[in-house]
Design a protein around this motif. Structure first.
Motif, short mmCIF file in Angstrom:
data_model
loop_
_atom_site.label_atom_id
_atom_site.label_comp_id
_atom_site.label_asym_id
_atom_site.label_seq_id
_atom_site.Cartn_x
_atom_site.Cartn_y
_atom_site.Cartn_z
N MET B 36 0.83 -1.19 0.00
CA MET B 36 0.00 0.00 0.00
C MET B 36 0.87 1.25 0.00
N GLY B 37 0.56 2.19 -0.89
CA GLY B 37 1.23 3.49 -0.89
C GLY B 37 2.68 3.45 -1.33
N ASP B 61 -7.61 2.79 -0.39
CA ASP B 61 -7.11 3.08 0.95
C ASP B 61 -8.08 2.69 2.07
N MET B 64 -5.94 -0.81 4.84
CA MET B 64 -4.78 -0.09 5.36
C MET B 64 -3.73 -1.02 5.95
#
Lengths: 371, 337
Positions: B36-37, B61, B64
């Motif tokens: 993620m991210g 998102d 998480m």
């Protein structure tokens, strides 16, 4: 193998049945049997019922013993004419047993399978058995599904196509019920027949499904070859509103059991598996809202909103009514005082589900009307 | 339409459908997205065993990844639940609960009670438990009795793919904190599961075999050991009624008592250590409320009072199995009164 020797085998009731237990023999060796005679009782995890003879002759040999659990298709008994020698019967049994392969654990079922068609934005599950002739379409009732016909469909499919389907809000069809009226469901029946290329059909409807069949016949008389109404809605205002409410409000096994027991003359037929299946259905998203919408439209305030009995005389096709005398949901007195053209069959000792409890009798009556 | 999927897919489908239905449902935990991210491979993991795979790509998102700090993200999930979200936190192994117990049993479990019944904490903590995965003493425990002990928590122990989906949907829709315990050995188990969403109410046991001779009460993975034992015993003429509790809090005491009143014999099978576990709890219930129905002493089949061994041989010996259950059933049958 001689054609005059017939095997009586473990039936397959419903799509999930794998095996059955021989509960009791209703006839002894040497008894003469006609097609449709009940020969023995079989229990499955879902339900118990009688196995009928498909062929006539003498019940020559009982192969399966009471208490035995056997797979679908296993040999139960042998039926043959008196002229067939005992040695030929023994040879038949030996050859059958030698060739019989029980379906393996987890093996994909080779039997008939339900299919899904898209009808005006709704998914409709149906089961088609048999082939040819004017098709017979089976319409279940409130809270039911196509499995309500598990003792009827295969037997009736010997001579024609038989289609059973789940109404919207029921079984594995879409849960959108529109305005939830009998007319809405009659329109769905119309659309399902169109989608399956059935211009004209014999209709058999149970309970609310009977009301739907009648509504459809009044709207589209040219598409109905005959009507069989089993404990139908639509012939009087009374209905057991406590059952409808109880079915909707019950959330667990203990709450729902007494309500389901009202369906049958023999309360023992309500098995744990039947209860689990109904709870599993009721817990699907959308079902609760669908059932409530139907109740409010079709059975508001514990009464039937639509009574069509005055119009039944206007219909030209053959019509019969089949009712269990002890029906605790829709009273069997609704069978009285119908126009003389309606053939009335009130079955003593049965409740709201004669097509399950008195399957052989009901199958015979439907067969007789369809010719 | 029902079709066959496995336990892990059933859990994934429940999460997917509830996130689709309700935008307040979010997922948080270690590697639940995995990537993620980052600029690297997105969704490299989907949870340590891939249960949440595919959800990050669909919901972004709302899935998480958290730091490896259970105390922080379980606390965050509990706080978010009080503030209007419905978080599903994945606490990889139940063995790691120790570092976040205050958040669970002093905070989440107490809010409704301490704030006049007005506070709701709709958080779900999904976690893996159980032996048989060769994962040794710190990744194999059955700590569900700890949570069952605490008022204010609901504890769910699905044994089948059907139950895993229906009970997880109920857990997400429930307004109280739920500890959802997944046996890692069951992830590959297949079964019939409807495609549509459905919710199974808590506190309703499932009777998976009917019988008149002996009641076997069990849960989680042990349901399968017990049905195997029951099927073997049926061939020898002993009919067992197998009850899968499905949830230990609330617990369906009526089904247990009704069954024991019919059979007069009880065997309780629990993978947890034998002291203060579900087996002792059920035994105490029956001893207190159905003693007059008993024809024989109650038998418990549990793991021994030792940590889960790392040695394969010892781990296999540690886990209750069908043979041990059959021996217990035969023992209670031998004491007919």
């Amino acid at each position: 193998m001689s054609d005059s020797i017939k095997a009586l085998t473990m039936p397959k009731w419903g799509l999930s049945m794998k095996e059955g237990k021989v509960a009791s023999w209703l006839l002894q060796e040497g008894a003469s049997v006609s097609p449709g005679n009940e020969i023995l009782e079989v229990e499955t995890e879902k339900i118990a019922s009688a196995v009928e003879a498909a062929d006539g002759g003498i019940l020559r040999k009982i192969v399966a013993q009471e208490g035995e659990t056997l797979p679908v298709g296993a040999l139960l008994a042998v039926i043959a004419d008196a002229s067939v020698g005992a040695g030929a019967i023994d040879a038949f049994v030996e050859e059958f047993q030698k060739n019989f392969v029980p379906p393996a654990e987890g093996e994909e079922d080779a039997g008939p399978k339900t299919q899904v068609i898209e009808v005006k934005g709704r998914a409709i599950r149906y089961l088609k058995q048999g082939d040819g002739g004017t098709p017979l379409v089976l319409i279940h009732g409130f809270g039911g599904d196509l499995n309500n016909w598990l003792f009827n469909q295969e037997s009736l499919a010997g001579k024609r196509t038989v289609i059973a389907f789940d109404l919207p809000g029921h079984g594995q069809s879409s849960k959108q019920v529109g305005n939830a009226s009998l007319g809405e469901f009659a329109q769905v029946l119309h659309d399902v027949m169109d989608a399956l290329s059935v211009p004209k059909a014999h209709l058999a409807g149970h309970s609310m499904g009977g009301g739907i069949a009648l509504e459809f016949a009044l709207a589209h008389p040219g598409r109905v070859a005959s009507l069989t109404l089993i404990a139908p809605a639509g012939l009087g205002a009374e209905i057991n509103g406590g059952y409808i409410d109880g079915f909707i409000e019950s959330t667990g096994r203990r709450d729902i059991k007494p309500h389901l027991e009202q369906l049958f003359a023999d309360a023992e037929l309500v098995s744990r598996q039947m209860i689990n299946d109904i709870l599993g259905y009721k817990r699907l998203d959308g079902v609760d809202a669908a059932l409530r919408a139907i109740r409010d439209k079709v059975f508001p305030g514990g009464k039937q909103a639509v009574v069509l009995r005055d119009r039944i005389g206007t219909l030209a096709m053959p019509i019969q009514v089949i009712w269990g005398e002890d029906d605790a949901i829709v009273p069997s007195k609704h069978a009285q005082g119908l126009p003389p053209k309606v053939k009335v069959n009130v079955l003593k000792g049965f409740g709201h589900m004669p097509q399950m409890e008195a399957a052989a009798e009901v199958n015979k009556l439907i067969e007789a009307q369809l010719g | 339409m029902a079709r066959k999927i496995n336990y892990q897919q059933a859990i994934n489908e429940a999460l997917n459908q509830e996130m689709t239905r309700d935008p307040t449902v979010v997922i948080m935990g270690e590697d639940v997205a995995g990537g993620m991210g980052t600029d690297g491979e997105q969704e490299a993991w989907g949870g340590v065993l891939g249960v949440t795979k595919g959800l990050y790509k669909k919901f972004g998102d709302r899935v998480m990844d958290t730091p490896i700090t259970e105390s922080a993200f379980i606390g965050a999930a509990v706080g978010a639940a009080t503030a209007g979200l419905r978080p599903v936190a994945e606490l990889m192994f139940i063995d790691f609960m120790g570092v976040c117990l205050d958040q669970i049993f002093n905070q989440a479990a107490k809010f409704r009670y301490m704030f006049g019944g007005k506070a709701e904490t709709p958080v779900v903590i999904r976690t893996m438990y159980g032996a048989g995965f060769r994962a040794a003493a710190q990744h194999s425990q059955c700590l569900y009795p700890v949570f069952t002990h605490i008022p204010g928590l609901k504890v769910v122990m699905p044994a089948t793919p059907y139950d895993a989906k229906g009970l997880l949907i109920q857990a997400i829709r429930d307004n109280d904190p739920v500890i959802f315990c997944e046996h890692k050995v069951l992830y590959t188990l297949e079964g019939d599961v409807p495609e549509e969403p459905y919710a199974i109410p808590f506190g309703e046991a499932s009777v998976v075999r009917e019988g008149k001779d002996v009641t076997i009460v069990t849960l989680g993975r042990m349901v399968h050991m017990a049905t195997q034992a029951a099927d073997n015993l049926a061939k020898a003429g002993i009919k067992c009624e197998v009850i899968d509790l499905r949830t230990t809090s609330p617990m369906d005491t009526d089904t247990i008592l009704e069954s024991v009143e019919n059979t007069g014999r009880l065997v309780v099978v629990d993978e947890a250590h034998p002291r203060c576990n579900i087996a002792t709890d059920v035994s105490a219930l029956v001893a207190e409320q159905a003693f007059d129905s008993l024809k024989a002493p109650i038998k418990m089949v549990t793991a021994p009072h030792v940590p889960v061994p790392f040695s394969d041989t010892l781990e296999d010996l540690y886990i209750p199995n069908a043979a041990k259950i059959e021996a217990a059933v035969k023992a209670v049958m031998g004491k007919k009164g």
